[in-house]
Design an enzyme around this catalytic site. Sequence first.
Site, PDB file in Angstrom:
ATOM      1  N   LYS A 121     -36.548   5.890 -12.763  1.00 15.17           N
ATOM      2  CA  LYS A 121     -36.126   4.993 -13.840  1.00 15.17           C
ATOM      3  C   LYS A 121     -36.516   5.561 -15.205  1.00 15.17           C
ATOM      4  O   LYS A 121     -35.719   5.578 -16.139  1.00 15.17           O
ATOM      5  CB  LYS A 121     -36.770   3.618 -13.660  1.00 15.17           C
ATOM      6  N   LYS A 156     -35.841  -4.649 -14.512  1.00 14.37           N
ATOM      7  CA  LYS A 156     -36.029  -4.053 -13.191  1.00 14.37           C
ATOM      8  C   LYS A 156     -37.388  -3.387 -13.076  1.00 14.37           C
ATOM      9  O   LYS A 156     -37.939  -2.882 -14.062  1.00 14.37           O
ATOM     10  CB  LYS A 156     -34.920  -3.043 -12.896  1.00 14.37           C
ATOM     11  N   ARG A 206     -21.983   6.763  -9.564  1.00 16.03           N
ATOM     12  CA  ARG A 206     -22.971   7.704  -9.020  1.00 16.03           C
ATOM     13  C   ARG A 206     -22.347   9.102  -9.070  1.00 16.03           C
ATOM     14  O   ARG A 206     -21.273   9.344  -8.502  1.00 16.03           O
ATOM     15  CB  ARG A 206     -23.333   7.333  -7.581  1.00 16.03           C
ATOM     16  N   ARG A 221     -19.179   2.222  -7.772  1.00 19.96           N
ATOM     17  CA  ARG A 221     -19.666   1.076  -7.004  1.00 19.96           C
ATOM     18  C   ARG A 221     -19.411  -0.180  -7.815  1.00 19.96           C
ATOM     19  O   ARG A 221     -20.049  -0.416  -8.841  1.00 19.96           O
ATOM     20  CB  ARG A 221     -21.151   1.263  -6.685  1.00 19.96           C
ATOM     21  N   ARG A 229     -24.739  -6.452  -9.784  1.00 16.11           N
ATOM     22  CA  ARG A 229     -25.219  -5.177  -9.259  1.00 16.11           C
ATOM     23  C   ARG A 229     -24.128  -4.510  -8.432  1.00 16.11           C
ATOM     24  O   ARG A 229     -23.521  -5.136  -7.576  1.00 16.11           O
ATOM     25  CB  ARG A 229     -26.463  -5.395  -8.391  1.00 16.11           C
ATOM     26  N   ASP A 269     -26.915   7.865 -12.316  1.00 22.04           N
ATOM     27  CA  ASP A 269     -26.130   6.640 -12.415  1.00 22.04           C
ATOM     28  C   ASP A 269     -25.662   6.474 -13.850  1.00 22.04           C
ATOM     29  O   ASP A 269     -26.454   6.630 -14.797  1.00 22.04           O
ATOM     30  CB  ASP A 269     -26.943   5.427 -11.974  1.00 22.04           C
ATOM     31  N   GLU A 277     -29.954   5.968 -14.706  1.00 28.44           N
ATOM     32  CA  GLU A 277     -30.987   6.424 -13.773  1.00 28.44           C
ATOM     33  C   GLU A 277     -30.760   7.893 -13.430  1.00 28.44           C
ATOM     34  O   GLU A 277     -29.632   8.380 -13.462  1.00 28.44           O
ATOM     35  CB  GLU A 277     -30.991   5.607 -12.468  1.00 28.44           C
ATOM     36  N   ASN A 279     -31.781   9.910 -10.134  1.00 31.85           N
ATOM     37  CA  ASN A 279     -32.350   9.789  -8.790  1.00 31.85           C
ATOM     38  C   ASN A 279     -32.643  11.178  -8.229  1.00 31.85           C
ATOM     39  O   ASN A 279     -31.729  11.987  -8.051  1.00 31.85           O
ATOM     40  CB  ASN A 279     -31.379   9.041  -7.881  1.00 31.85           C
TER      41      ASN A 279
END
Length: 306
Positions: A121, A156, A206, A221, A229, A269, A277, A279
């Site tokens: 994050k 978050k 993504r 997504r 979300r 993201d 983000e 990841n």
Amino acid sequence: MAKSILFIIDPIQALKKDKDTSLLLMKTSMEIGHQVFFCTHTDISLKNNIPYGKIKEVKKFNDEFSEVVETQVNLNQLDVIFIRKDPPFNKDYLFLTISLSLLKKPKIINCPQSLQTHNEKLSILNFPKLIPKTLVSGNLKEIIQFISKYKQVVCKPIDEMAGNKIFLLKKNDPNINVTLEVLTDNYSTLIMIQEYIPEIRKGDKRIIIVNGEPLPYGLLRIPKKTDFRGNLAKGGKAKVFKLSSSDLKITEAIKPYLMDHNLNFVGIDVIGNYLTEINITSSTGLVEIQKLTKQNVAKTVIQNLF
């Protein structure tokens, strides 16, 4: 040339065989001709400062993984180690990366030291021009001021995944205090608060990046009508998309940073034109991209990484 590749994963029985990126990468590596092993973090030990592993070689890849052979090896004998353990990055994850840092020979994806110093994050804070308005705090007054300024925010934890414990809050929401109490554990831990990005209704993107280069297609997504979300684990709908010029600008901007820190397999993201983000532990989405494009993208990933 065939290589010996160890995948460090969560317990294999818990992985979803039709959706898991790690399993797809393992299967594809075998199809290419590599020697594939797997283990969990609890199978790693140190003997005379040398990391050893109780690892299982996959002789045949099927639904039950019935054909595996277990062996104890000095991990320096391997060519590649692919760390694919899910977050959170807790003390077990830390001890794993410290142990692997003692290795001399194998290529390790991603770099253990970088996993220690990069939160998925918080890493976006290195790119202030690419991200939405963001506050990291555990202070009630600061958070309330931020919500008052931006009217609608997403809150978050900084150590969760898959859309867990993410809340959408609006100014004057009667649930603000209780929500923040839960997220911050009564204001004893930091959380991330970001200005709400309306483009989330069109989907959360993504993008998979391999050695600094993005795959040409990403995974969109799309949230359910009853949720904000987009995570597939929360019921989001999967679609494939071709990267836009804006997406490519983001990937190009972060490429030098990823390469400098040996972050070779990354899933970022993006919502709208904002990076949200980075990841680096066990990026997902490859299975869906491969199914929707009908292209063997996993083979491309493996060939580029190894």
